[in-house]
Design a protein around this motif. Structure first.
Motif, PDB file in Angstrom:
ATOM      1  N   CYS A   1       0.827  -1.210   0.000  1.00 50.60           N
ATOM      2  CA  CYS A   1       0.000   0.000   0.000  1.00 50.60           C
ATOM      3  C   CYS A   1       0.865   1.266   0.000  1.00 50.60           C
ATOM      4  O   CYS A   1       0.552   2.237  -0.684  1.00 50.60           O
ATOM      5  N   GLN A   2       1.945   1.249   0.765  1.00 47.52           N
ATOM      6  CA  GLN A   2       2.852   2.404   0.788  1.00 47.52           C
ATOM      7  C   GLN A   2       3.461   2.634  -0.594  1.00 47.52           C
ATOM      8  O   GLN A   2       3.593   3.774  -1.037  1.00 47.52           O
ATOM      9  N   ASN A   3       3.835   1.543  -1.279  1.00 49.05           N
ATOM     10  CA  ASN A   3       4.363   1.668  -2.644  1.00 49.05           C
ATOM     11  C   ASN A   3       3.315   2.248  -3.578  1.00 49.05           C
ATOM     12  O   ASN A   3       3.626   3.105  -4.414  1.00 49.05           O
ATOM     13  N   ASP A   4       2.070   1.775  -3.441  1.00 51.44           N
ATOM     14  CA  ASP A   4       0.981   2.329  -4.247  1.00 51.44           C
ATOM     15  C   ASP A   4       0.823   3.820  -3.970  1.00 51.44           C
ATOM     16  O   ASP A   4       0.651   4.619  -4.891  1.00 51.44           O
ATOM     17  N   MET A   5       0.884   4.195  -2.703  1.00 51.94           N
ATOM     18  CA  MET A   5       0.727   5.591  -2.319  1.00 51.94           C
ATOM     19  C   MET A   5       1.834   6.451  -2.930  1.00 51.94           C
ATOM     20  O   MET A   5       1.565   7.548  -3.436  1.00 51.94           O
ATOM     21  N   GLU A   6       3.060   5.951  -2.907  1.00 55.92           N
ATOM     22  CA  GLU A   6       4.166   6.699  -3.510  1.00 55.92           C
ATOM     23  C   GLU A   6       3.959   6.890  -5.008  1.00 55.92           C
ATOM     24  O   GLU A   6       4.236   7.961  -5.538  1.00 55.92           O
ATOM     25  N   ARG A   7       3.477   5.846  -5.678  1.00 55.78           N
ATOM     26  CA  ARG A   7       3.199   5.969  -7.111  1.00 55.78           C
ATOM     27  C   ARG A   7       2.118   7.018  -7.367  1.00 55.78           C
ATOM     28  O   ARG A   7       2.219   7.804  -8.292  1.00 55.78           O
ATOM     29  N   TYR A   8       1.086   7.019  -6.536  1.00 54.91           N
ATOM     30  CA  TYR A   8       0.024   8.019  -6.701  1.00 54.91           C
ATOM     31  C   TYR A   8       0.547   9.427  -6.440  1.00 54.91           C
ATOM     32  O   TYR A   8       0.161  10.371  -7.106  1.00 54.91           O
ATOM     33  N   GLN A   9       1.428   9.555  -5.464  1.00 57.35           N
ATOM     34  CA  GLN A   9       1.963  10.877  -5.159  1.00 57.35           C
ATOM     35  C   GLN A   9       2.894  11.375  -6.249  1.00 57.35           C
ATOM     36  O   GLN A   9       2.984  12.569  -6.502  1.00 57.35           O
ATOM     37  N   ASP A  10       3.585  10.437  -6.930  1.00 57.90           N
ATOM     38  CA  ASP A  10       4.461  10.828  -8.029  1.00 57.90           C
ATOM     39  C   ASP A  10       3.672  11.281  -9.247  1.00 57.90           C
ATOM     40  O   ASP A  10       4.139  12.105 -10.030  1.00 57.90           O
ATOM     41  N   ALA A  11       2.473  10.716  -9.421  1.00 58.42           N
ATOM     42  CA  ALA A  11       1.614  11.127 -10.536  1.00 58.42           C
ATOM     43  C   ALA A  11       0.942  12.430 -10.124  1.00 58.42           C
ATOM     44  O   ALA A  11       0.115  12.458  -9.245  1.00 58.42           O
ATOM     45  N   SER A  12       1.343  13.519 -10.751  1.00 62.51           N
ATOM     46  CA  SER A  12       0.806  14.812 -10.349  1.00 62.51           C
ATOM     47  C   SER A  12       0.308  15.561 -11.563  1.00 62.51           C
ATOM     48  O   SER A  12      -0.082  14.967 -12.557  1.00 62.51           O
ATOM     49  N   ASP A  13       0.350  16.860 -11.480  1.00 63.51           N
ATOM     50  CA  ASP A  13      -0.142  17.720 -12.557  1.00 63.51           C
ATOM     51  C   ASP A  13       0.707  17.620 -13.812  1.00 63.51           C
ATOM     52  O   ASP A  13       0.402  18.260 -14.805  1.00 63.51           O
ATOM     53  N   ILE A  14       1.744  16.800 -13.774  1.00 62.10           N
ATOM     54  CA  ILE A  14       2.621  16.643 -14.932  1.00 62.10           C
ATOM     55  C   ILE A  14       1.821  16.154 -16.140  1.00 62.10           C
ATOM     56  O   ILE A  14       2.081  16.560 -17.267  1.00 62.10           O
ATOM     57  N   TYR A  15       0.827  15.319 -15.894  1.00 63.58           N
ATOM     58  CA  TYR A  15      -0.038  14.794 -16.954  1.00 63.58           C
ATOM     59  C   TYR A  15      -0.580  15.928 -17.818  1.00 63.58           C
ATOM     60  O   TYR A  15      -0.468  15.908 -19.029  1.00 63.58           O
TER      61      TYR A  15
END
Length: 158
Positions: free
Chosen positions: A106-120
């Motif tokens: 879950c922590q790894n998932d959370m880090e991935r979500y936090q890395d996905a930002s407004d860059i999209y």
């Protein structure tokens, strides 16, 4: 895009002048342009898509945080059960290790979500703007800058 650039060499000693290649690439880059109305429609669609993406991202983060909280509560409860003698040491170690592994996932998932930002959104608009201006940039630049632009534009060509 539908256009194809084909370079044919009759022999290893035959060369194509840079100006000829540059003219072919300039023509292809010119075909990337689209009118302002289409550009604005695509940007609006990208923004709309980004809003949906942002909501889905927030929902996913909430779900993962909820799962982490649930696992922490379980770990606390099983530890108290171990201290109170309701469960044995082996069971405690087995289930706590399993729940810690789940928490790490879950922590790894959370880090991935936090890395996905407004860059999209930013990258999407930047890519549209590059497509609009690629021909102008190619014509204006020389040497290494031209090479970098072509390397980027042609990076996924076959």
């Amino acid at each position: 895009m539908g256009q194809t650039l084909i370079l044919i060499y009759d022999s290893p000693k035959k060369y194509v002048r840079e100006e000829k290649l540059a003219a072919q690439f300039a023509g292809l880059l010119e075909s990337l342009r689209f009118d302002q109305e289409i550009h604005d429609l695509v940007v609006d669609a990208l923004k709309s898509s980004f809003d949906v993406e942002r909501r889905e991202h927030a929902d996913a983060v909430r779900r993962v945080r909820g799962e982490i909280d649930r696992l922490k509560q379980r770990l606390d409860a099983v530890y108290i059960d171990k201290l109170d003698g309701r469960i044995d040491e082996a069971y405690y170690h087995r289930v706590s290790a399993q729940w810690r592994d789940e928490m790490a996932r879950c922590q790894n998932d959370m880090e991935r979500y936090q890395d996905a930002s407004d860059i999209y959104m930013d990258e999407g608009v930047a890519l549209l703007n590059l497509a609009q201006n690629a021909h102008h940039l190619f014509e204006k630049e020389r040497g290494n800058s031209r090479k970098k632009l072509l390397n980027f534009v042609l990076s996924n060509c076959k």
